[in-house]
Each structure stands twice: as C-alpha cells, then as structure tokens.
Design a protein around this motif. Structure first.
Motif, PDB file in Angstrom:
ATOM      1  N   MET A  38       0.832  -1.202   0.000  1.00 48.83           N
ATOM      2  CA  MET A  38       0.000   0.000   0.000  1.00 48.83           C
ATOM      3  C   MET A  38       0.868   1.254   0.000  1.00 48.83           C
TER       4      MET A  38
ATOM      5  N   LEU B 210       1.185   3.928  -3.177  1.00 48.46           N
ATOM      6  CA  LEU B 210       0.769   5.316  -3.034  1.00 48.46           C
ATOM      7  C   LEU B 210       1.917   6.280  -3.354  1.00 48.46           C
TER       8      LEU B 210
ATOM      9  N   GLY C 186       1.939   6.277  -6.896  1.00 47.26           N
ATOM     10  CA  GLY C 186       0.690   6.877  -7.357  1.00 47.26           C
ATOM     11  C   GLY C 186       0.733   8.386  -7.403  1.00 47.26           C
TER      12      GLY C 186
ATOM     13  N   ARG D 275      -7.229   6.306 -11.368  1.00 48.84           N
ATOM     14  CA  ARG D 275      -7.598   5.600 -10.137  1.00 48.84           C
ATOM     15  C   ARG D 275      -6.605   4.466  -9.913  1.00 48.84           C
TER      16      ARG D 275
ATOM     17  N   ASN E 153      -5.693   1.096  -8.088  1.00 52.25           N
ATOM     18  CA  ASN E 153      -6.312  -0.048  -7.410  1.00 52.25           C
ATOM     19  C   ASN E 153      -5.246  -0.844  -6.659  1.00 52.25           C
TER      20      ASN E 153
ATOM     21  N   LEU F 241      -1.540   7.439   3.288  1.00 50.72           N
ATOM     22  CA  LEU F 241      -2.079   8.557   2.503  1.00 50.72           C
ATOM     23  C   LEU F 241      -1.493   9.880   2.982  1.00 50.72           C
TER      24      LEU F 241
ATOM     25  N   ASN G 185      -8.600   9.088  -5.271  1.00 47.73           N
ATOM     26  CA  ASN G 185      -8.002   8.365  -6.396  1.00 47.73           C
ATOM     27  C   ASN G 185      -7.592   6.939  -6.021  1.00 47.73           C
ATOM     28  N   LEU G 186      -7.834   6.555  -4.787  1.00 47.17           N
ATOM     29  CA  LEU G 186      -7.474   5.214  -4.335  1.00 47.17           C
ATOM     30  C   LEU G 186      -8.703   4.308  -4.362  1.00 47.17           C
TER      31      LEU G 186
ATOM     32  N   ILE H 200     -12.346   7.029  -0.307  1.00 51.24           N
ATOM     33  CA  ILE H 200     -11.686   5.883  -0.929  1.00 51.24           C
ATOM     34  C   ILE H 200     -12.730   4.962  -1.554  1.00 51.24           C
TER      35      ILE H 200
END
Length: 549
Positions: free
Chosen positions: A370, A374, A377, A388, A390, A411, A420-421, A449
């Motif tokens: 995760m 991110l 991301g 988005r 995923n 985050l 956007n997650l 989310i």
C-alpha cells in the motif's frame, strides 16, 4: 550478612516453583522480611538472588513508574495488617529492559498465635505463552513451532499434517461452548492416541490440530488422514451424544529443509484452506510432485518470507493499466506484486502469495504494498490527474485493528489523494465477518476511498457482498471472459452482472481482455473499463507513465 531463611526452605516451594516458565512463586517471612523467589523469576528479571531482604523495595524498582504508586500502597497495606490479600495487575521490567504485563496474587498466612507470619503468592508473566492448550490438554502452536525447529536442526524427514474442523461454530450454537470445548478435547485425545509412540499431536489456533510424525512419507500421510476422517465422522462421543465432524487436511513432508519453521506452518495452513474451499475435505499436499521439487519450493517460500523480514528486499510492484471501455484511454492501474532473488530470478505472485497470505508476515507486506503503491501513485496522478489506483488488500489486513491507521497514515505520508485510491477486496475477504467488513469499508468510503470487488462471480459469497457492502466497482473475473465468444452461459452471466450492477449504480470493469476479438465482442456492453493483456501486460512505473503516449 547471612539472611535468616526461617520458614522458607520447604521442599514444596521448590517443587511448585519449577512447574511453569511464566508463573513465579514467592514466600516472605513477615517477621524477618526475608523472602524466597522462584529461580525462573530471578533469571527472567535479573533479581539479586533467590533469597532477598526487603524484596518489596527491590521488586518496586522493576515496576513501571506509572504503576508503582498503586503497588507501593497495596504492599504497605498488606504488611501493616490492613489487608490479607494482594491482587494487582502491573507492568514489570525484565532483565532485557522490556516491560511485560504481570498479575500478582498473594495471601497472608497466620501462625499459631493468630499473628501474620508468612506472605505467599504467585506472579504470572503474561508476556510468556504456556506450552499446553488449556481446552484440549495438548501442546499448543508455540510448542509445535519449537519442536519443529528442534527436529529440523537434525535434518530429519518428517510429516506435518494439519487438520481443520469445518463449521465448528454450528456445534457451539446448537450445543453450547462448554460442550464444544469437551468435543474438541475428545477429538484432540483421539488424535494423540493415533500417533502415540511415533509422533505428537498439537492444538493450533481455532479448531486446527497438527500431527507431526518423524520419518513418515506421503503414503503414510494419506493413511493417517483417512483414519482422522473416520474418527471425526463416527468415533466422537461427549456426554453420550455422538457428533460427527467434517474436516479438511493439509500436509507437507519435510526433507532436509534448513529454513524457517514458520514457512512450513504457513504451507500446511494454505493446503488446509485449499482442501476446504476446493477439494471438499480431501487431503492436499503442499507439493505432491517429486521430492526435489518439494524441497526447492519450500526453500523458495522460505526465501520470500525472509525477504519480508529483511526490509522487503527483492519485492517490487508492477502496474497493469485499466482503460476506458469506449476509447482505450488510461483511467486506472492495478498494483501487482513481484519478487526476485537468487537463484530464482523473478517469481510471479501466483507461486508465493496464496501461501504467504496464511503467514502473519503478510500483514506487514500488504502494508508495504500500500505504501509503495501510493508513493508511485503520486507521480501517476501528477501525469494523469483522474487516474484511479487499485490496490488489493487481503483478509489478513482487513481483519487487523491497525489496518485503518496504516492506510490513512500512508495517505498522509505520501500526499496521495484518497479519492483516487480504490481498495480491491480479494476472494478470501468474503469469509470475514459481514459486520466487520461493512464497518471497515464504510470507514474508507467516508474518506473518499473507493471499494472494488475483485474476481466477481467466482465465489458463492459474491452476491451477498454486493447486497450488503458499499461497493463502487465490480471486476468481472477473467474466467467468464476467456471463452465468451463461444460460451452462451458466459455471455448470459456477463450480461446479467452488467445489468444488475447498472441498476445498483455500480461501475463494472471486465478483466481478462486478451485480444482484439474479445474487445470487439464486448464492445456493446455498458461497462466502464477493460483490463487485460490486449492493452498491456503489467508495467513498471516509468512505462505506465508513458502509456498511451
């Protein structure tokens, strides 16, 4: 100065003091203020010796400063004669400098004249786990790992058979928990009888039992499991009532393996899960191919697990594009895990993730995925603002109380926009308690989310989840797409899913779009997005950023 040990040299004290690694006995002569402590307490907490003068003051220095005032007041009341019992919970510092939670219970004993003369009690260290399961009387999972580690050092071949009792909650609901515990005890005793003299039985977590038999092979494993099935089906009686049980079984025969015992445990847990979900209780071997392949796969999985412990060395992420169903433009990306290491090269997740999901270390790996996704991301949305991202989450993550904080913290650290997650629920998340799952998903959706249901249609629980969970996106599993041009059944299923999702206001993504023929066939379906090798295989970050240029 020689201490007065009057009243402290009873041999019974010595006997009781040796019965447990986590329970420490003490006995104090209240006239001389000399006390005797269990040797294991002296070693665990670094006390000056087995016999102490004014031990209350010595022990006070080991107690956490926040807990000390309550302890001092209670001990003073005992020695002043205002109390005859001592019962406290506090934190105490061991010889390594770590604080462990302890409960201390003591009682004042009076002598012949009725005056208090002895203060006796027991301190329980809750930071140490006992080796015996209290329900079944068998050794527990901690002892299982210890014994497995010891035998692995000897490089002995051994069978590890894990047996899971299916749907045991129904027994507790019908007969009550006391009856259920007696039934588990009866089952455990029968398992122990089956391997007595040649192996050991252990009570693992929940309703799982492990049997370890040195020098046994696959054929003997199959014979043993068949006998276990017979016992569960027809040989259990509690209070005159016969209760048949359904079981699932997973096994591995360990040969000359020098890796981590936790890897072996996770292998058989994974095999039991497959036995229950796919094989209707048939015995599943972790690897039922030849001996060399089995050992190599165990070594691979041990290497992957070790990488988690060493700061996730060798792990990386790839991103498979998700495209707009109308024009093929990039609208999202799914983070996919990869691992590479010598001498294996790059290993696809299908070889290790199903196994690793059974291991406690997967929670940390999932949180690493995760966080890393991110971080990447941030660059993705800078280049493609509406993209988005995923990220798959497992049942081991959602089931942990700290998962919410881990996601919110990631985050915050990265600055990635929550809207956007998209969290993708994997198949095994469907087994989580519905109320728990609903609460977790509501928490994330309240923060913007999105929530997706991955591999939709492959599990019996899929429709119930859509009925009860706040879902933003359904991803139709590739198994319904690969043969859609020829299969009328697959066409009907996909049409039905798209139709009811549309009525519920849920977006649909079709996975497994592998070629132009599938794209042409599904072009008329009112879905939001496609994903598959026709558009791109999983890409590293730089190639994803350049996708569509």
């Amino acid at each position: 100065m020689e201490l007065d040990k009057t009243g402290l040299n009873d041999r019974a004290f010595e006997a009781f003091a040796r019965t447990s690694d986590r329970e420490y006995f003490y006995l104090c002569n209240m006239q001389t203020d000399v006390s005797r402590w269990s040797r294991n307490a002296v070693e665990r907490f670094g006390l000056p010796g087995e016999y102490l003068h004014a031990a209350g003051a010595v022990w006070e220095q080991h107690i956490h400063p926040d807990d000390r005032p309550l302890y001092v007041a209670d001990i003073e009341a005992v020695f002043a004669g205002r109390k005859l019992r001592h019962d406290l919970l506090y934190r105490a510092r061991d010889r390594h400098g770590d604080y462990v939670t302890c409960s201390c219970r003591g009682v004042v004993l009076k002598g012949e004249g009725g005056e208090p003369d002895l203060f006796a009690g027991m301190i329980t260290n809750h930071g140490i786990v006992e080796s015996i399961d209290p329900v079944t009387g068998l050794y527990n999972g901690y002892e299982f790992l210890r014994a497995l580690r010891a035998s692995m050092r000897l490089r002995r071949r051994q069978l590890v058979l894990l047996v899971g009792v299916n749907e045991f909650g129904n027994v507790n609901q019908i007969h009550g928990y006391p009856f259920g515990n007696r039934l588990l005890r009866a089952f455990g005793e029968r398992l122990a009888d089956e391997v007595r003299g040649r192996g050991m039985a252990y009570r693992m977590d929940g309703t799982k039992f492990a049997l370890v038999v040195p020098e046994a092979d696959e054929a003997q494993a199959a014979e043993l499991y068949a006998r276990v099935q017979e016992i569960a089906r027809a040989d259990l009686s509690v209070d005159g009532a016969f209760v048949p049980l359904g079981v699932s079984g997973g096994a591995v025969v360990v040969r000359n393996f020098s890796g981590d015992e936790h890897a072996i445990r996770s292998c058989v847990v994974c095999a039991v899960a497959q036995s229950k979900r796919v094989r209707h209780g048939e015995l599943v071997f972790f690897d039922n191919e030849d001996e060399g392949d089995s050992r190599r796969n165990l070594q691979l999985l041990d290497a992957v697990r070790t990488s988690v412990a060493r700061g996730f060395a060798g792990f990386s992420l790839r991103y498979q594009p998700i495209v707009d169903a109308r024009d093929g433009s990039l609208v999202g990306a799914e983070a996919l895990l990869r691992w590479s290491g010598e001498p294996y090269g790059e290993v696809l997740p299908g070889r290790f993730v199903p196994w690793l999901e059974q291991d406690p270390c997967f929670y940390d790996l999932g949180n690493w995925i995760m966080g890393r996704a991110l971080e990447d991301g941030v660059r993705m949305v800078r280049r493609h603002p509406g993209l988005r991202l995923n990220v798959n989450v497992s049942h081991t993550q959602i089931g942990r109380t700290g998962f919410r904080d881990a996601v919110v913290g990631a985050l915050g650290r990265t600055g990635f926009p929550p809207e956007n997650l998209c969290i993708e629920l994997t198949e095994r998340c469907r087994a989580i308690d519905r109320d728990t799952l609903m609460a977790e998903m509501a928490f994330f959706r309240a923060r913007g989310i999105k929530v997706a249901l991955d591999d939709f249609g492959t599990g019996a629980a899929s429709l119930n989840l859509v009925r009860n969970l706040p879902i933003d996106l359904l991803k139709i599993d590739r198994s319904f797409v690969s043969n859609i041009r020829e299969s009328v059944a697959d066409q009907a299923i996909v049409d039905a899913v798209v139709s009811f999702a549309g009525r519920l206001g849920i977006e649909v993504c079709i996975e497994g779009v592998e070629d132009a023929g599938i794209v042409e066939f599904i072009a008329g379906l009112p879905v939001a997005s496609h994903q598959g090798f026709h558009y791109a295989r999983p890409l590293d970050l730089e190639h994803l950023l350049a996708f569509g240029d």
